[in-house]
Design an enzyme around this catalytic site. Structure first.
Site, PDB file in Angstrom:
ATOM      1  N   HIS A  61      31.689 -41.861  83.211  1.00  0.00           N
ATOM      2  CA  HIS A  61      29.903 -40.777  82.471  1.00  0.00           C
ATOM      3  C   HIS A  61      28.539 -41.256  82.781  1.00  0.00           C
ATOM      4  O   HIS A  61      27.686 -40.248  83.737  1.00  0.00           O
ATOM      5  CB  HIS A  61      30.256 -41.001  80.751  1.00  0.00           C
ATOM      6  CG  HIS A  61      31.515 -39.888  80.403  1.00  0.00           C
ATOM      7  ND1 HIS A  61      31.530 -40.312  78.924  1.00  0.00           N
ATOM      8  CD2 HIS A  61      32.647 -38.858  80.686  1.00  0.00           C
ATOM      9  CE1 HIS A  61      33.242 -39.666  78.529  1.00  0.00           C
ATOM     10  NE2 HIS A  61      32.836 -38.748  79.625  1.00  0.00           N
ATOM     11  N   GLU A 190      49.362 -55.607  82.961  1.00  0.00           N
ATOM     12  CA  GLU A 190      48.982 -56.038  84.359  1.00  0.00           C
ATOM     13  C   GLU A 190      47.235 -56.761  83.725  1.00  0.00           C
ATOM     14  O   GLU A 190      46.243 -56.048  84.572  1.00  0.00           O
ATOM     15  CB  GLU A 190      48.530 -55.115  85.320  1.00  0.00           C
ATOM     16  CG  GLU A 190      49.980 -54.735  85.387  1.00  0.00           C
ATOM     17  CD  GLU A 190      49.802 -53.280  86.651  1.00  0.00           C
ATOM     18  OE1 GLU A 190      48.544 -53.439  87.547  1.00  0.00           O
ATOM     19  OE2 GLU A 190      50.457 -52.947  87.164  1.00  0.00           O
ATOM     20  N   TYR A 332      55.814 -52.617  93.000  1.00  0.00           N
ATOM     21  CA  TYR A 332      55.498 -51.752  93.257  1.00  0.00           C
ATOM     22  C   TYR A 332      55.409 -51.617  95.349  1.00  0.00           C
ATOM     23  O   TYR A 332      56.295 -51.085  95.502  1.00  0.00           O
ATOM     24  CB  TYR A 332      54.365 -50.997  93.700  1.00  0.00           C
ATOM     25  CG  TYR A 332      54.047 -50.102  91.750  1.00  0.00           C
ATOM     26  CD1 TYR A 332      54.595 -48.781  92.643  1.00  0.00           C
ATOM     27  CD2 TYR A 332      53.790 -50.687  91.177  1.00  0.00           C
ATOM     28  CE1 TYR A 332      54.123 -48.133  90.701  1.00  0.00           C
ATOM     29  CE2 TYR A 332      53.309 -50.080  90.212  1.00  0.00           C
ATOM     30  CZ  TYR A 332      53.461 -48.822  89.705  1.00  0.00           C
ATOM     31  OH  TYR A 332      53.479 -48.238  88.543  1.00  0.00           O
TER      32      TYR A 332
END
Ligand SMILES: *[C@@H]1O[C@H](CO)[C@@H](O)[C@H](O)[C@H]1NC(C)=O
Ligand SMILES: *[C@@H]1O[C@H](CO)[C@@H](O)[C@H](O)[C@H]1NC(C)=O
Ligand SMILES: *[C@@H]1O[C@H](CO)[C@@H](O)[C@H](O)[C@H]1NC(C)=O
Length: 494
Positions: A61, A190, A332
């Protein structure tokens, strides 16, 4: 939805045929499959029902350009209102469990220990969890997935030692309010990204850049907060609730560029600075010796009165050691790594404390994420390393998946899952690594942090232009269902 699902199952046949070197062995009966999301990435309802602002609400924001296309998680997948649909998707997929996270600022809107608990926040997670249980899906709950209440950032965030107490209050609240339903808890997701990206390179909220100092302080507090939550569970809840607690730690594989002693040492050092930074304290007590030695020496040469790597007291070391019931791994991608000359002593950063040269191979398949290359054998090596380094623990794979730019015909994602699962299965059956769970990231396309909605990891697609946020299964969803039901990756299994 079912009709589309059938179509994609039929389309799938062609895709799987053209695969693959994947093993035709089958997954053991005890092995469980799941799918994952995280609160800020899917829930939306950012200021509804007394939820307060968290650091992602705040940064998106206050600084919209922080995220691609000025996007934010104000609505995201609208899972706050559509959780029953999410559970229906999980049921259609056939997963054994769902990994989701809880929004701290929904539960403790004022952040601080001792401030009121928001009953509607509790009700939402009880509703979601009960809906899962009613559909035979086990909950695997992440207590913290990167969305620190903004009010805690206002007092300095994770580098402030007070956070230990505020986190412990929040964690105890969850054990009290949800522990009758939830038996598997993950304290942190993580933490390296919370600390290194949040307070080191500024790539994640709160976007602070103080690498080599604030990232180490953040980790120090976070490890103590983890240990405290573990002990609270152990002492106050385990006997009656019978659950288990662990921490999710992510790492690439670092493939040594050559068999030289120097490159082998560089690879081990990189693993210790990533996975070991968190795992070594909770398994063996204390940071990895290579981190202590290097950061102490560089700090001294740089003229710091004490090391930039904070020290645990003996009492703290004892308190932290052994605070895990299993190890969890997010995996990953892979890099090559080689030894390099010592970094300029004037550079103060995590990277120069680690001081190795890494790169990826041009021949490795890319994804929509710059950090994600398709290197299936890397996961087998990570699993073997974790198993060997930490006394053959039970291992949950809590994230693994592939990103693209979108679309339902996602054959590259199917290929990724096939090849990575093949390497995982070989680690289990041929190498004796005790992996018991596999979690696909992600159940559906969602808010991918600073990439906004431009990068997609989902098994289900979500139309973010439609206020209803309709979900549609991709071909990979049908493939994953087939793996779960046949316990096999290819058409011909033993
Ligand atoms: C929880 O479920 C009840 C019963 O369906 C519903 O009335 C209530 O609005 C739900 N609350 C939340 C926060 O989802
Ligand atoms: C894996 O770990 C669990 C929990 O410690 C244990 O019960 C199980 O026997 C282990 N399995 C293998 C194959 O080592
Ligand atoms: C499974 O793979 C092995 C080794 O590649 C092969 O010998 C065997 O025939 C395969 N089994 C089936 C059912 O395809």
């Amino acid at each position: 939805m079912a009709y589309k699902f059938l179509i994609s199952t039929l389309l799938l046949v062609a895709v799987v045929k053209e695969a693959t070197s994947a093993t035709n062995l089958t997954f053991p009966d005890y092995f469980k499959f799941g799918a994952a999301t995280a609160s800020y990435q899917v829930e939306g309802a950012w200021d509804e029902d007394d939820k307060s602002e968290n650091i992602w609400d705040h940064i998106t924001h206050a600084t919209p350009t922080y995220v691609d296309e000025n996007d934010n998680g104000d609505i995201a997948c609208d899972s706050y209102h559509k959780y029953k649909e999410d559970v229906a998707m999980l049921k259609e997929l056939g997963v054994d469990y769902y990994r989701y996270s809880i929004s701290w600022s929904r539960i403790v809107p004022h952040g601080l220990a001792g401030t009121p608990i928001n009953p509607v926040g509790i009700e939402y997670y009880r509703n979601l969890t009960q809906e899962l249980l009613d559909n035979g899906i086990e909950p695997l709950v992440t207590i913290f997935h990167w969305d620190t209440p903004e009010i805690l950032q206002d007092i300095g965030g994770w580098p402030n030692p007070e956070l230990e107490e505020h986190y412990a209050y929040y964690a105890r609240t969850l054990f009290e309010e949800l522990g009758d339903l939830v038996k598997l808890w993950l304290t942190f997701n993580e933490p390296k990204q919370t600390c290194m990206q949040g307070y080191g390179d500024g790539e994640k909220a709160p976007g602070i850049k103080a690498s080599g100092v604030a990232d180490y302080k953040c980790t120090h507090v976070l490890l103590k907060a983890h240990a405290k939550a573990y002990h609270i569970y152990d002492e106050e809840f385990r006997a009656t609730q019978n659950g288990r607690v662990g921490m999710v730690i992510d790492t690439e594989w670092f493939e040594p560029a050559s068999g030289s002693d120097q490159d082998l040492e560089a690879s081990e050092r990189a693993l210790q600075f990533t996975y070991g930074w968190y795992a070594n304290p909770i398994v063996n007590g204390n940071y990895p010796q290579v981190m202590i030695d290097r950061i102490d020496a560089r700090s001294e040469e740089q003229g710091y009165p004490e090391s930039r790597l904070p020290k645990f007291t003996d009492e703290e070391l004892e308190y932290i050691q052994g605070t895990y019931d299993f190890l969890a791994v997010n995996q990953y991608s892979t890099s090559y790594v080689e030894w390099q000359e010592e970094a300029d002593i004037n550079v103060i950063s995590y990277g120069s404390d680690l001081n190795v040269h890494t790169w990826t191979d041009d021949s490795w398949e890319s994804s929509a994420s710059d950090w994600l290359k398709v290197v299936p054998w890397g996961i087998r090596k990570v699993l073997n390393w974790v198993s060997k380094t930490y006394k053959n623990p039970e291992i949950f794979i809590t994230e693994n998946g592939y990103s693209d730019a979108g679309g339902l015909e996602d054959d590259r994602r199917i290929n990724y899952y096939t090849e990575y699962l093949s390497n995982i299965l070989e680690a289990v059956l041929e190498d004796g690594v005790n992996v018991t769970r596999y979690t696909a990231w992600s159940l559906m396309d969602n808010f991918e942090w600073t990439d906004g909605y431009t990068v997609k990891f989902g098994l289900y697609s979500v139309d973010f232009d439609d206020p209803e946020r309709p979900r549609t299964p991709k071909q990979s969803a049908a493939y994953y269902t087939k793996v779960i039901t046949t316990r096999c990756l290819v058409d011909t299994c033993e």
